[in-house]
Motif scaffolding. Structure first.
Motif, mmCIF file in Angstrom:
data_model
loop_
_atom_site.group_PDB
_atom_site.id
_atom_site.type_symbol
_atom_site.label_atom_id
_atom_site.label_comp_id
_atom_site.label_asym_id
_atom_site.label_seq_id
_atom_site.Cartn_x
_atom_site.Cartn_y
_atom_site.Cartn_z
ATOM 1 N N ARG A 171 0.805 -1.228 0.000
ATOM 2 C CA ARG A 171 0.000 0.000 0.000
ATOM 3 C C ARG A 171 0.833 1.271 0.000
ATOM 4 N NH1 ARG A 171 -3.177 -2.783 4.569
ATOM 5 N NH2 ARG A 171 -4.796 -3.948 3.441
ATOM 6 N N GLN A 197 -9.729 -7.595 -0.483
ATOM 7 C CA GLN A 197 -9.701 -6.452 0.430
ATOM 8 C C GLN A 197 -10.542 -5.309 -0.123
ATOM 9 O OE1 GLN A 197 -5.433 -5.866 0.744
ATOM 10 N NE2 GLN A 197 -5.367 -6.808 2.769
ATOM 11 N N ALA A 198 -10.397 -5.037 -1.419
ATOM 12 C CA ALA A 198 -11.165 -3.954 -2.035
ATOM 13 C C ALA A 198 -12.656 -4.237 -2.000
ATOM 14 C CB ALA A 198 -10.712 -3.748 -3.483
ATOM 15 N N GLY A 211 -14.129 -5.547 0.470
ATOM 16 C CA GLY A 211 -14.592 -5.366 1.841
ATOM 17 C C GLY A 211 -14.200 -6.450 2.815
ATOM 18 N N ARG A 244 -18.885 -5.412 -0.901
ATOM 19 C CA ARG A 244 -19.306 -4.223 -1.640
ATOM 20 C C ARG A 244 -19.882 -4.654 -2.984
ATOM 21 N NH1 ARG A 244 -14.027 -2.310 0.383
ATOM 22 N NH2 ARG A 244 -14.449 -0.829 2.078
ATOM 23 N N VAL A 265 -17.359 -1.723 -6.523
ATOM 24 C CA VAL A 265 -16.038 -1.360 -6.007
ATOM 25 C C VAL A 265 -15.461 -0.238 -6.853
ATOM 26 C CG1 VAL A 265 -13.679 -2.151 -5.593
ATOM 27 C CG2 VAL A 265 -15.605 -3.674 -5.108
ATOM 28 N N ASP A 266 -15.177 0.863 -6.212
ATOM 29 C CA ASP A 266 -14.474 1.977 -6.855
ATOM 30 C C ASP A 266 -12.985 1.648 -6.786
ATOM 31 O OD1 ASP A 266 -13.118 4.322 -7.479
ATOM 32 O OD2 ASP A 266 -14.566 5.626 -6.457
ATOM 33 N N LYS A 318 -10.549 4.336 -5.699
ATOM 34 C CA LYS A 318 -10.569 4.613 -4.265
ATOM 35 C C LYS A 318 -9.912 3.498 -3.465
ATOM 36 C CE LYS A 318 -13.796 5.205 -0.388
ATOM 37 N NZ LYS A 318 -15.231 5.199 0.006
ATOM 38 N N GLU A 319 -10.246 2.258 -3.790
ATOM 39 C CA GLU A 319 -9.796 1.130 -2.975
ATOM 40 C C GLU A 319 -8.404 0.627 -3.344
ATOM 41 O OE1 GLU A 319 -11.487 0.278 -0.424
ATOM 42 O OE2 GLU A 319 -13.310 1.413 -0.893
ATOM 43 N N LEU A 320 -8.032 0.777 -4.614
ATOM 44 C CA LEU A 320 -6.774 0.203 -5.087
ATOM 45 C C LEU A 320 -5.885 1.231 -5.776
ATOM 46 C CD1 LEU A 320 -8.312 -3.107 -6.455
ATOM 47 C CD2 LEU A 320 -6.857 -2.889 -4.438
#
Length: 362
Positions: free
Chosen positions: A54, A88-89, A91, A116, A119-120, A123-125
């Protein structure tokens, strides 16, 4: 845009992935940025696994480590990340201690409601996209950069099993007991994977690979019913989404480990430019089966790297001669038949690369 990055100096991988015959086989290995490298272990001693994933600066650093160590021998970098960033993205919580662990796996189809529904990926990745763009610049055009994701069936297995498995009892039970719900979840995962791969190309990835590490755990008819359709969807969706945005497509590789009996079907209907093969099929036989349908990638047993340099040279020579045999002697990419394992001496891997350079010449 490609114009934002330094010009590529070594396009051997991309030419081979397009099925072109090359002066020698391009070579890279799965998990080439990993625990076998002391410089990687130094980073991990200070940072958690997903912290590295990350943090774009850290992901860039470990992606570049093998490129620096094996300067002039590697023909690709692969962004440091993990296939489980997709769950993970969506949720789910994933821990790495030391292997992957899901504290709250999907026990029944009712648990899918926890995920979710949309998945955006930015935003998530977005951290993966940032790492790709940063790495592309840091590579200075030395080699192409590969982006990747896990395949829906493999990710489904982790999400249901709660980690790795020897029997896949829970994941397979879902297929048998809840076939339609399983297909719906696989389709949901595939949509996220496609968006994730598109985002990687927009960020600078020059080739994409989809890892279906557990494909060989399925009976052929179950592979065709459950695993292949979402793989086909990913390939078609990525291309159509890129085309819609006026972005040139990039080569796509599928590594469906353990599916050698399905090779022709995968080559004919999968929609991928390259198919990775494991060490349980002769390259010449794989090439005979697929003809010129796809380029091939593989396939030395990673454990040969523990066998001493004479064994490495012997097996690389044999592998290269076999890839040159069979029909349609066009593009092929030298690799292992699965990922490199942590105990390998980095100098033995160097010898592998040197042997590929020697014996793969056209």
């Amino acid at each position: 845009m490609e114009s934002d990055f330094p010009p590529l100096k070594n396009d051997l991988l991309l030419r081979a992935a397009r099925g072109e015959e090359t002066e020698r086989a391009p070579v890279w290995v799965m998990r080439q940025a990993g625990r076998y490298l002391p410089e990687f272990r130094e980073v991990r001693a200070q940072h958690g696994f997903f912290e590295v994933c990350r943090t774009p600066a850290l992901a860039t650093e470990v992606t570049l480590q093998p490129i620096r160590r094996y300067a002039g021998l590697l023909d690709a970098a692969i962004i440091f990340s993990d296939i489980l960033v997709v769950p993970q993205a969506m949720g789910m919580e994933v821990e790495m201690n030391p292997g992957p662990f899901f504290p709250a796996p999907l026990d029944t189809p009712a648990d899918v409601a926890r995920l979710r529904t949309h998945v955006d990926v930015q935003k998530e990745l977005g951290y993966v996209f940032a790492a790709i763009a940063q790495t592309r610049r840091a590579l200075e055009g030395a080699v192409p950069l590969i982006g990747f994701c896990g395949a829906p069936w493999t990710l489904f297995s982790y999400m249901v099993e709660g980690g790795g498995s020897r029997t896949y009892q829970k994941a397979k039970s879902w297929l048998f007991m809840y076939p339609e719900e399983s297909k719906a979840l696989l389709s949901l995962i595939a949509d996220v994977c496609a968006d994730f791969l598109v985002g990687q190309v927009k960020a600078g990835a020059q080739l994409l690979q989809v890892f279906d590490s557990w494909a060989g755990e399925l009976a052929p008819h179950h592979f065709q019913e459950f695993a292949l359709p979402p793989l086909q969807h990913i390939a078609a969706s990525v291309r159509s989404k890129l085309e819609a945005e006026g972005i040139a497509p990039v080569p796509m590789t599928l590594f469906p480990k353990g599916t050698n009996s399905q090779l022709v079907l995968i080559a004919e209907r999968g929609g991928y430019d390259v198919v990775g093969i494991d060490w349980c099929i002769e390259p010449a036989e794989a090439r005979r089966q697929v003809g010129g349908l796809v380029a091939l990638q593989g396939n030395m047993d990673p454990n040969v790297l523990y066998g001493g340099r004479a064994a490495v040279e012997r097996e690389v020579k044999r592998m290269c001669e076999s890839f040159k045999g069979g029909r349609a002697p066009k593009g092929w990419i030298a690799n292992l038949g699965h990922g490199i394992t942590p105990g390998v001496d980095p100098e033995d891997l160097r010898w592998f690369f040197e042997c590929v350079h020697k014996y793969s010449k056209a």
